[in-house]
Design a protein around this motif. Structure first.
Motif, mmCIF file in Angstrom:
data_model
loop_
_atom_site.group_PDB
_atom_site.id
_atom_site.type_symbol
_atom_site.label_atom_id
_atom_site.label_comp_id
_atom_site.label_asym_id
_atom_site.label_seq_id
_atom_site.Cartn_x
_atom_site.Cartn_y
_atom_site.Cartn_z
ATOM 1 N N PRO A 108 -9.180 -0.681 5.201
ATOM 2 C CA PRO A 108 -8.547 -1.506 6.254
ATOM 3 C C PRO A 108 -7.130 -1.941 5.870
ATOM 4 C CG PRO A 108 -10.746 -2.334 5.741
ATOM 5 C CD PRO A 108 -10.502 -1.191 4.805
ATOM 6 N N GLU A 109 -6.962 -2.308 4.593
ATOM 7 C CA GLU A 109 -5.638 -2.747 4.158
ATOM 8 C C GLU A 109 -4.603 -1.631 4.306
ATOM 9 O OE1 GLU A 109 -4.848 -4.379 0.219
ATOM 10 O OE2 GLU A 109 -6.474 -5.791 0.620
ATOM 11 N N ALA A 110 -5.046 -0.433 3.932
ATOM 12 C CA ALA A 110 -4.134 0.706 4.030
ATOM 13 C C ALA A 110 -3.803 0.993 5.492
ATOM 14 C CB ALA A 110 -4.753 1.935 3.380
ATOM 15 N N LEU A 111 -4.845 0.984 6.316
ATOM 16 C CA LEU A 111 -4.620 1.269 7.743
ATOM 17 C C LEU A 111 -3.683 0.240 8.358
ATOM 18 C CD1 LEU A 111 -8.126 2.419 9.016
ATOM 19 C CD2 LEU A 111 -6.051 3.775 8.681
ATOM 20 N N SER A 112 -3.905 -1.019 7.991
ATOM 21 C CA SER A 112 -3.059 -2.069 8.567
ATOM 22 C C SER A 112 -1.612 -1.894 8.101
ATOM 23 C CB SER A 112 -3.632 -3.435 8.195
ATOM 24 O OG SER A 112 -2.678 -4.211 7.530
ATOM 25 N N ALA A 113 -1.433 -1.492 6.828
ATOM 26 C CA ALA A 113 -0.068 -1.279 6.327
ATOM 27 C C ALA A 113 0.598 -0.124 7.067
ATOM 28 C CB ALA A 113 -0.094 -1.004 4.829
ATOM 29 N N ILE A 114 -0.186 0.943 7.295
ATOM 30 C CA ILE A 114 0.385 2.092 8.007
ATOM 31 C C ILE A 114 0.789 1.696 9.420
ATOM 32 C CG2 ILE A 114 -0.141 4.372 8.959
ATOM 33 C CD1 ILE A 114 -1.992 4.768 6.517
ATOM 34 N N LYS A 115 -0.121 0.950 10.086
ATOM 35 C CA LYS A 115 0.169 0.511 11.455
ATOM 36 C C LYS A 115 1.418 -0.360 11.492
ATOM 37 C CE LYS A 115 -4.352 0.115 13.262
ATOM 38 N NZ LYS A 115 -5.381 -0.914 13.466
ATOM 39 N N LEU A 116 1.459 -1.336 10.543
ATOM 40 C CA LEU A 116 2.597 -2.253 10.523
ATOM 41 C C LEU A 116 3.903 -1.476 10.292
ATOM 42 C CD1 LEU A 116 3.668 -5.129 10.579
ATOM 43 C CD2 LEU A 116 3.333 -5.250 8.116
ATOM 44 N N THR A 117 3.861 -0.542 9.362
ATOM 45 C CA THR A 117 5.066 0.235 9.069
ATOM 46 C C THR A 117 5.526 1.007 10.303
ATOM 47 O OG1 THR A 117 4.441 0.440 6.763
ATOM 48 C CG2 THR A 117 6.031 2.030 7.591
ATOM 49 N N THR B 78 0.813 -8.624 6.572
ATOM 50 C CA THR B 78 2.262 -8.433 6.516
ATOM 51 C C THR B 78 2.700 -7.475 5.416
ATOM 52 O OG1 THR B 78 2.598 -10.306 5.058
ATOM 53 C CG2 THR B 78 2.662 -10.742 7.426
ATOM 54 N N ASN B 79 1.798 -6.655 4.954
ATOM 55 C CA ASN B 79 2.197 -5.668 3.957
ATOM 56 C C ASN B 79 2.540 -4.338 4.614
ATOM 57 O OD1 ASN B 79 2.133 -7.076 1.570
ATOM 58 N ND2 ASN B 79 -0.075 -6.794 1.325
ATOM 59 N N THR B 80 3.751 -3.892 4.399
ATOM 60 C CA THR B 80 4.109 -2.545 4.864
ATOM 61 C C THR B 80 3.699 -1.553 3.775
ATOM 62 O OG1 THR B 80 6.278 -2.705 3.881
ATOM 63 C CG2 THR B 80 6.068 -3.409 6.178
ATOM 64 N N MET B 81 3.822 -0.277 4.054
ATOM 65 C CA MET B 81 3.376 0.727 3.097
ATOM 66 C C MET B 81 4.057 0.591 1.730
ATOM 67 S SD MET B 81 3.008 3.798 5.816
ATOM 68 C CE MET B 81 2.858 5.172 4.729
ATOM 69 N N PRO B 82 5.384 0.479 1.662
ATOM 70 C CA PRO B 82 5.996 0.357 0.330
ATOM 71 C C PRO B 82 5.495 -0.868 -0.421
ATOM 72 C CG PRO B 82 7.656 0.801 1.992
ATOM 73 C CD PRO B 82 6.387 0.537 2.721
ATOM 74 N N LEU B 83 5.285 -1.990 0.309
ATOM 75 C CA LEU B 83 4.806 -3.190 -0.364
ATOM 76 C C LEU B 83 3.397 -2.973 -0.898
ATOM 77 C CD1 LEU B 83 6.043 -6.077 1.980
ATOM 78 C CD2 LEU B 83 7.173 -4.993 0.040
ATOM 79 N N LEU B 84 2.579 -2.319 -0.098
ATOM 80 C CA LEU B 84 1.200 -2.096 -0.495
ATOM 81 C C LEU B 84 1.131 -1.183 -1.715
ATOM 82 C CD1 LEU B 84 -1.677 -2.833 0.258
ATOM 83 C CD2 LEU B 84 -1.799 -0.744 1.625
#
Ligand SMILES: Nc1ncnc2c1ncn2[C@@H]1O[C@H](COP(=O)(O)OP(=O)(O)OP(=O)(O)O)[C@@H](O)[C@H]1O
Ligand SMILES: [Mg+2]
Lengths: 324, 349
Positions: free
Chosen positions: A95-104, A267-273
């Motif tokens: 879920p964290e990864a998916l949310s980061a991808i979506k946010l990005t 609020t984590n984007t892919m690079p942050l994650l």
């Protein structure tokens, strides 16, 4: 005059800037530096160069590229797949990864969309009109290029943070900018603003206003002129700017890191994650996300090369009366 | 349609590119705007077309105030000096552009647009180029396409800014004749800018001579050539011999020596004597106002062009004259010269 000298090597600058984002890795495939040296060194110089020296120089260049560009890429993919393909996809399905991808994707869409509009307007104003403060505006457009992304992020903290200028007002009205999507989008818009404007200004300056004037004198309205004459003439440059803008928007770390607040799954984007996971020793997950960014970089590179070829074709002054 | 320009002033900063320009163009006229580089020709055309705005003055097209309308509403055909064809459109689409951007209410349907474009391409004799792009045309072809594109909107007036400026002499000449016959075919009121005097004299009904943002003279080609109104026009139109003279009490002196010509009412003081090259009568030494040694003779066709070092005064003045070949001149020969026709203008400053 000073304005024009500013734009001598916009493409080179853009490339240099993009590469700091760690996204568009600058393999000099079709780049300006390569072209310049090709133009400077006459064929005779090349031939008089003894074979061994030539071999050493080429070998040096290739091994340098291998160590600094190809190797890291290989490492990223190797680490991502080190526990097998299923682990790779499992990591991406978190879920964290998916949310980061979506946010990005969301942030990139917002910032590319807005910068497309702003960039075209700014380039239009600078290239086609004379007004007071034009030099100042050009400098302003360049500001994100010259300021460290961290500082850019801090500016937004100073403006919107709890202790910032508008912080208390925002809090009173329950508006969340910092540590939320608007803040991340704002910071990204700021750092990616120059790409579209910068890739268009020299192109539009070179093309001048003649075709637009012709269109207007033929009865076209302002909008018709823009969509039928201006836009088709700048479309490759515009795509080029959008491409670089997008690469930077998805890859931006510094500015976003300052305003994001690192709220997991929010609020984590892919690079942050990538960084967070890496610091938590979740190497597969970290490199899995990184591999997506690396893929974006590779796609960007290919499209960029294609666009540059189109741009070079477009820059042959086809309507120049002097060339017959 | 008529064009009326009244007291137009246009400044760029402190510099007046147009300084009180007054001009009337009659219905169906083909008017040439002639002047040296920087004299304000393009600026005037752009103001008439609505691509630029004057600081003062009026522009009337067919009696109607044009300054109240933008360029897109004026129905003025403009042919740009550098063509300004739409580089991403085919020749056909270039010509069709003005028809396609018309408001829906008056826009022709596709079949009519195609027919009209075909007709225009036929008119400029380039229908076989319809599918090419501007980059694939020669300069002269681009020029004619630019003209066809401007004509597509059935302009009330046609403005051509140095239409043949970028072309070589032979193509220019062809297009010049072609433009004149085209004009007699369609009779649209036209202003045509050039800084080539021969072109202006050959193509136009009337010629307007401009200098430094002012109109120096308006007249028929014959008028401006034979009766130049100012020293500038005399010097600019046709080749002239210019000699610094002094006018006093009805007599004209060159370097202190009286010339045997009448002052023709020219004001006393430092002046300039203008004589056309072919208006110098050659005689044996001692018979004319001026005397000099032939330095150099070149003969071509019916004339011989001679370089003559005038004697008297500093003896440094060298003039070029054109003489018929009935009397062959020899280098070194001393001859006398008498202006047949001449003009005296007060020297400026
Ligand atoms: N946008 C501008 N800003 C400042 N000065 C201008 C501008 N446009 C024209 N000028 C000046 O106005 C004067 C007249 O220019 P214009 O283009 O009308 O000359 P022209 O007669 O068409 O010359 P040419 O034969 O070289 O085309 C020139 O001195 C020019 O420098
Ligand atoms: Mg001009």
């Amino acid at each position: 005059m000073s304005m024009q000298t500013n734009f001598v090597t916009p493409v080179a600058q853009l490339k240099a800037y993009a590469s700091t984002a760690g996204v568009a890795i600058a393999i000099p495939s079709h780049g300006e530096p390569g072209e310049r040296s090709r133009a400077v060194a006459s064929p005779r110089d090349l031939r008089t160069e003894p074979g061994p020296i030539r071999f050493v120089v080429i070998a040096l260049a290739v091994s340098f590229l291998t160590v600094f560009v190809v190797l890291p890429l290989v490492v990223v993919f190797a680490s991502a797949f080190s526990k097998g393909i299923s682990a790779y996809f499992a990591a991406l399905a978190e879920p964290e990864a998916l949310s980061a991808i979506k946010l990005t994707l969301l942030v990139a869409a917002i910032s590319v969309g807005l910068n497309l509009v702003f960039g075209v307007i700014a380039a239009w104003a600078i290239a086609k009109f004379d007004f007071r403060g034009k030099t100042f505006l050009i400098t302003l457009i360049d500001l994100p290029f010259s300021v460290s992304p961290v500082i850019s992020g801090l500016v937004f903290v100073l403006l919107f943070g709890a202790q910032g200028y508008w912080g208390s007002w925002l809090q009173a009205h329950n508006i969340h900018i910092l540590f939320a999507v608007p803040g991340i989008a704002l910071a990204t818009i700021f750092v990616t603003f120059p790409f579209v404007a910068r890739s268009l200004i020299p192109l539009m300056q070179e093309q001048g206003t003649q075709e637009e004037e012709a269109a207007i004198s033929l009865g076209a309205s302002g909008l018709q002129t823009f969509f039928r004459v201006t836009l088709p003439n700048i479309k490759w440059g515009l795509l080029y700017g959008v491409l670089l803008c997008n690469a930077r928007a998805m890859g931006e770390f510094g500015a976003v890191s300052v305003v994001s607040g690192h709220i997991r799954g929010e609020t984590n984007t892919m690079p942050l994650l990538v960084e967070i996971l890496y610091n938590e020793y979740q190497f597969v997950a970290s490199f899995a996300i990184a591999s997506l960014l690396a893929m974006l970089a590779l796609i960007t590179l290919v499209v960029k090369a294609v666009l540059e070829r189109r741009l070079d074709e477009g820059q042959i002054p086809r309507n120049d009366p002097g060339d017959h | 349609m008529t064009i009326e320009v009244k007291n137009i002033v246009k400044r760029f900063g402190a510099f007046a590119a147009l300084d009180n320009v007054d001009l009337k163009v009659g219905k169906g006229e083909l008017l040439a705007l002639l002047g040296p580089s920087g004299s304000g020709k393009t600026t005037l055309l752009r103001i008439i077309a609505g691509l630029d705005w004057p600081d003062a003055g009026e522009v009337r097209i067919d009696g109607e105030d044009a300054l109240g309308h933008g360029a897109s509403e004026r129905h003025v055909g403009f042919v740009f000096q550098h063509y300004a064809l739409f580089r991403h459109m085919t020749v056909f689409e270039n010509v069709a552009f003005g028809l396609r951007v018309q408001p829906r209410a008056v826009r022709k349907d596709e079949a009519k647009i195609r027919a009209r474009v075909k007709e225009l391409l036929d008119l400029v004799q380039l229908d076989w180029l319809a599918n090419r792009y501007p980059s694939q045309l020669s300069g002269g072809q681009r020029q004619r396409i630019a003209l066809a594109r401007a004509l597509a909107i059935e302009p009330r007036i046609l403005l051509l800014d140095e239409p043949f400026g970028a072309l070589d002499a032979k193509v220019r000449k062809e297009l010049r004749q072609w433009l004149r016959s085209l004009h007699s075919e369609i009779h649209v009121t036209s202003i045509f800018v050039t800084h080539d005097q021969e072109e202006a004299l050959e193509v136009a009904n009337r010629v307007v001579v401009m200098d430094k943002g002012r109109i120096e003279q308006i007249g028929t080609p014959g008028d401006v050539y034979d009766n130049p109104a100012t020293a500038f026009v005399h010097g600019f139109i046709g080749e002239s011999i210019v000699l610094p003279v002094e006018v006093s009490g009805g007599s004209v002196r060159l370097a202190g020596r009286p010339l045997n010509i009448a002052a023709d009412g020219a004001a006393a003081g430092a002046s300039k004597l203008f004589v056309r090259r072919h208006d110098m009568q050659i005689g044996p030494a001692g018979t004319g106002s001026l005397e000099g040694a032939v330095r150099h003779v070149r003969s071509f066709g019916p004339i011989q062009r001679a370089e003559i070092a005038l004697s008297g005064g500093e003896g440094k003045t060298v003039i070029e004259i054109d003489a018929p070949r009935d009397r062959e001149l020899q280098a070194g020969e001393i001859i006398s010269l008498q202006p047949r026709r001449y003009r005296i203008f007060a020297a400026k400053e």
